[in-house]
Scaffold this active site. Structure first.
Site, PDB file in Angstrom:
ATOM      1  N   SER A 140      -9.971  -6.278  42.122  1.00  0.00           N
ATOM      2  CA  SER A 140      -9.588  -5.123  41.315  1.00  0.00           C
ATOM      3  C   SER A 140     -10.665  -4.862  40.270  1.00  0.00           C
ATOM      4  O   SER A 140     -11.380  -5.794  39.851  1.00  0.00           O
ATOM      5  CB  SER A 140      -8.261  -5.403  40.604  1.00  0.00           C
ATOM      6  OG  SER A 140      -8.011  -4.463  39.573  1.00  0.00           O
TER       7      SER A 140
ATOM      8  N   TYR B 292      -4.534 -11.840  34.659  1.00  0.00           N
ATOM      9  CA  TYR B 292      -4.805 -10.988  35.808  1.00  0.00           C
ATOM     10  C   TYR B 292      -6.307 -10.895  36.068  1.00  0.00           C
ATOM     11  O   TYR B 292      -6.761 -11.051  37.211  1.00  0.00           O
ATOM     12  CB  TYR B 292      -4.222  -9.599  35.574  1.00  0.00           C
ATOM     13  CG  TYR B 292      -4.448  -8.634  36.727  1.00  0.00           C
ATOM     14  CD1 TYR B 292      -3.829  -8.842  37.956  1.00  0.00           C
ATOM     15  CD2 TYR B 292      -5.273  -7.526  36.587  1.00  0.00           C
ATOM     16  CE1 TYR B 292      -4.022  -7.963  39.014  1.00  0.00           C
ATOM     17  CE2 TYR B 292      -5.477  -6.635  37.644  1.00  0.00           C
ATOM     18  CZ  TYR B 292      -4.857  -6.858  38.851  1.00  0.00           C
ATOM     19  OH  TYR B 292      -5.061  -5.994  39.899  1.00  0.00           O
TER      20      TYR B 292
END
Length: 318
Positions: free
Chosen positions: A163, A189
């Site tokens: 990501s 994350y």
């Protein structure tokens, strides 16, 4: 455009809003077997559907078997081949059992798509911080356990979903599980997504000569359930409401780059690259880019150290 690894750059060759279905048009994947994690919804579901539509036999690796069966039924009704296998990436016993069942036949494509984002603090069944354990550790063990099946199918590809959020956090191998530092869901994350990039590059370095190539992918901003914890308050707290409107892609658009990474002819003979928008991403020039890859995520020494840490953490060795 700067290259990431010294390999020839992969230049953009597709329209901005291309879909996975458009990417796969003209490919015949008959005789290919693809494993897609997180295939019960979102990008995984779309990726599985598109690969099956082109003739691949698709294994839907899902936590929720009932949800996976609904996807498999739709694929079969459209003339595709799909089976469902239970997989909990946060549970080493589940990962090994899955690999034992699925790894008995060649695996041509492994799409490490499943993931979670910015969730409240938690631990996997194996005691890892939830995001790192699910997004990286589980996929690391799964991939290494399936190496014989990938080598049997060579040339084969492994696609690891990362990501642009990898810019939010580096890896702290001395405190991966936030046992000494305060838990931050976005730092966690970012750490897991950085790990995805490093893992793919090291996997490619170690196994390219055996016919296994690996890529990491930024799918972009996609309207899926991944962002279930991204309330307007959370977005404002992070300051992301100040960076202008971000166009949310459909799952078909979001899955385009991972499908291209899996089957694109333009990528033959290449590997270890971080891809976005169906081309090799440039190296980022800032700490908070919307596009590009952070230089630290391309560091071969960091990749090697993460691999060694992951082997010790999982007890699985390549």
């Amino acid at each position: 455009m700067p290259t990431q690894t010294g390999a020839p750059a992969v230049e953009p060759g597709f329209p901005e809003a291309v879909t996975a279905e458009t990417i796969a048009a003209g490919y015949d994947l008959s005789g290919k077997r693809a494993v897609v994690t997180g295939a019960a919804s979102g990008l995984g579901r779309e990726t599985a559907r598109v690969l099956a539509a082109r003739g691949a036999e698709v294994v839907l690796a899902v936590r929720d078997v009932a949800a996976g069966e609904k996807v498999a039924v739709r694929i079969r009704e459209a003339g595709g081949k799909a089976t469902v296998e239970q997989l909990d990436l946060g549970d080493a016993t589940s990962v090994r059992a899955f690999a034992d069942r699925v790894g008995r036949a060649p695996v041509h494509l492994l799409i490490a798509n499943a993931g979670i984002m910015a969730c409240p603090e938690g631990r996997t069944a194996d005691g890892h911080e939830m995001q790192f354990g699910t997004n990286h550790v589980g996929h690391f063990a799964l991939t290494l356990l399936l190496l014989p099946a990938l080598e049997q199918a060579a040339p084969s590809r492994v696609v690891v979903l990362s990501s642009g959020g990898h810019a939010l956090g580096d890896i702290d191998l001395d405190d991966v599980n936030f046992e000494r530092r305060g838990y931050d869901p976005f730092l966690a994350y970012g750490q897991s997504k950085t790990a995805n990039i490093l893992f793919a590059s090291e996997l490619d370095r170690r196994y390219a000569d055996r016919g296994i190539r690996a890529f990491s992918v930024n799918p972009g901003a996609v309207a899926t359930s991944l962002g279930r914890h991204m309330s307007p308050t959370v977005i404002a707290d992070q300051g992301w409401d100040k960076i202008g409107e971000i166009r949310m892609q459909t799952p078909g658009e979001g899955a385009a780059t991972q499908v291209w990474a899996a089957i694109g002819r333009e990528l033959e003979g290449k590997g270890g690259l971080y891809l976005e928008e169906c081309h090799e991403a440039p190296v980022a020039e800032t700490d908070q880019p919307l596009h590009g890859v952070q230089p630290r995520a391309l560091d071969p020494d960091r990749a090697r150290r993460l691999w060694e840490w992951s082997e010790k953490a999982t007890g699985v060795r390549g």
